[in-house]
Design a protein around this motif. Structure first.
Motif, PDB file in Angstrom:
ATOM      1  N   HIS A 117     -38.916  -8.598 -52.189  1.00  0.00           N
ATOM      2  CA  HIS A 117     -38.680  -7.878 -53.424  1.00  0.00           C
ATOM      3  C   HIS A 117     -37.313  -7.211 -53.377  1.00  0.00           C
ATOM      4  N   ARG A 118     -36.976  -6.502 -54.421  1.00  0.00           N
ATOM      5  CA  ARG A 118     -35.656  -5.859 -54.472  1.00  0.00           C
ATOM      6  C   ARG A 118     -35.599  -4.588 -53.629  1.00  0.00           C
ATOM      7  N   SER A 119     -36.736  -3.964 -53.409  1.00  0.00           N
ATOM      8  CA  SER A 119     -36.750  -2.697 -52.678  1.00  0.00           C
ATOM      9  C   SER A 119     -37.501  -2.838 -51.362  1.00  0.00           C
ATOM     10  N   ASN A 120     -37.283  -1.870 -50.466  1.00  0.00           N
ATOM     11  CA  ASN A 120     -37.955  -1.865 -49.183  1.00  0.00           C
ATOM     12  C   ASN A 120     -39.454  -1.666 -49.363  1.00  0.00           C
ATOM     13  N   LEU A 121     -40.219  -2.170 -48.386  1.00  0.00           N
ATOM     14  CA  LEU A 121     -41.650  -1.878 -48.303  1.00  0.00           C
ATOM     15  C   LEU A 121     -41.808  -0.713 -47.336  1.00  0.00           C
TER      16      LEU A 121
END
Length: 410
Positions: A117-121
């Motif tokens: 995805h575009r952001s961190n998990l």
């Protein structure tokens, strides 16, 4: 007149082939941790690599198909407050991975669909808190669902039921840092190596030490793994820092020996014929490995007679797949190279295992290649108190804190 008799073996001509540049994974900020760990883990879907991260600990999860150079803003799995020291994929769910950290915690993560995805998990499904010092090892049970082992620098092993967040057993028989831990084939025993140079066989349900043996004499880390028939293969060092291996009993199997900081992968065949451990060959590369991941057998390519695949992590930020192949002229499925292997369905629930049941892994045929089972891939979470978290309050009563969450999947 003299002649040399060549020992017959189907693995005698195994050879290693490194990936082309386009097949590698590049642009990785490899961890600088000095902990003795593979720093890499693989399954048929993802590649996990521990990375350097500011302000805490993180690792990468890369789809196997996403080769080439990673974007500078490629998302991380980040949530630990200290460097990540070890990662391990769940054997029954290719979307679930456990991580161990210097922050004294173990976290279990669900990799979302369509990753990256575009952001961190940064939110784990389960956070497991019990260790008092850094956690250096996590190992999933080979046959029972939701059972996870963790080993810390507090000299303690914890057996967790990830599905309830509970510690099922605390094992405090070690006198120094635990170097390695390994389940046997059905998960009814553990073998560990320790800085005290002893090898212990442990009943994981009771915590009883069943046997203590002398390990290698050197002070450097040593490893021990169970082979399928209950025999134990170890690697370590002599007092003079010479590399050694030992076999506690014999069976027919191929093992690969990899050392951090070395440039080679050595492979041996273990049989019931003297001298029991037979050197086959060595794969040599120009640069030493910083870490090494290993693909489960179900992820190997049966169409090319691949019997093993490694993922070699270099300090320079590259991860290279290395395929071990047995050459055959026939294009038919080679049944002797691919006996039925462990699949992705657990044989027991966590509760059944802890109550005393044992079961071998559920095996699958690789003829036609591996096909994932129709399992539920999403973890559901329900909190449950942990009895080890009941601490006396200032008023003399008990205060209960929930340290984790409940996760369950088929």
């Amino acid at each position: 007149m003299s002649f040399r008799v060549v020992r017959q073996s189907k693995f005698r001509h195994v050879y290693g082939q490194g990936g082309k540049r386009d097949d590698c994974y590049d642009g990785i900020r490899v961890t600088k941790s000095s902990w003795d760990s593979p720093f890499c883990a693989a399954n048929p879907k993802f590649l996990g690599i521990i990375t350097e991260a500011a302000g805490g600990g993180a690792f990468l999860v890369i789809p196997l198909s996403k080769t080439g150079r990673l974007e500078r803003d490629y998302p991380l799995v980040s949530g630990h407050k200290g460097p990540v020291l070890d990662i391990a994929w769940c054997p029954f769910n290719d979307d679930v991975i456990a991580s161990a950290s210097e922050d004294c915690t173990v976290k279990v993560w669900q990799i979302p669909e369509n990753w990256p995805h575009r952001s961190n998990l940064d939110e784990p499904v389960v956070s497991l808190v019990a260790h008092q010092r850094r956690v250096g090892t996590v190992v999933w049970h080979p046959t029972a669902n939701n059972i996870l082992l963790s080993a810390g620098a507090d000299h303690v092993l914890f057996i967790w039921n990830v599905g309830t967040g509970e510690v099922l057993r605390e094992i405090s028989c070690h006198t120094d840092i635990i170097f390695s831990s390994c389940w046997n084939y059905d998960g009814s025993r553990l073998v560990t190596t320790c800085k005290d140079k002893k090898i212990r066989i442990i009943d994981p349900r009771t915590g009883d030490v069943l046997q203590v043996g002398k390990g290698h004499d050197g002070a450097k880390p040593q490893k021990a793994v169970y082979l399928k028939d209950g025999h134990i293969f170890t690697t370590g060092f002599s007092r003079m820092s010479e590399r050694q291996y030992s076999l506690r009993k014999e069976r027919v199997v191929v093992v690969f020996v990899v050392h951090q900081g070395d440039c080679t992968i050595r492979y041996f065949e273990i049989t019931d014929e003297y001298p029991y451990v037979h050197f086959i060959n060595v794969y040599q590369s120009t640069d030493p490995q910083r870490g090494m991941g290993f693909m489960p057998k179900r992820g190997c390519d049966v169409n090319t007679n691949e019997i093993a695949r490694f993922f070699k992590v270099y300090t320079k930020g590259l991860c290279e797949p290395i395929s071990m192949t047995v050459p055959r002229k026939s294009e038919l499925f080679q049944e002797d190279l691919y006996p039925n292997t462990a699949g992705d369905v657990p044989a027991l629930t966590a509760e059944e295992w802890f109550e005393g049941k044992n079961a071998n892994p559920i095996l699958i045929s690789l003829k036609g290649g591996y096909t994932p089972s129709n399992q539920l891939r999403q973890l559901t979470v329900n909190k449950k108190p942990n009895i080890l978290d009941k601490m006396p309050s200032k008023t003399g009563g008990n205060a209960t804190n929930s340290v984790s969450a409940r996760s369950s999947y088929a």
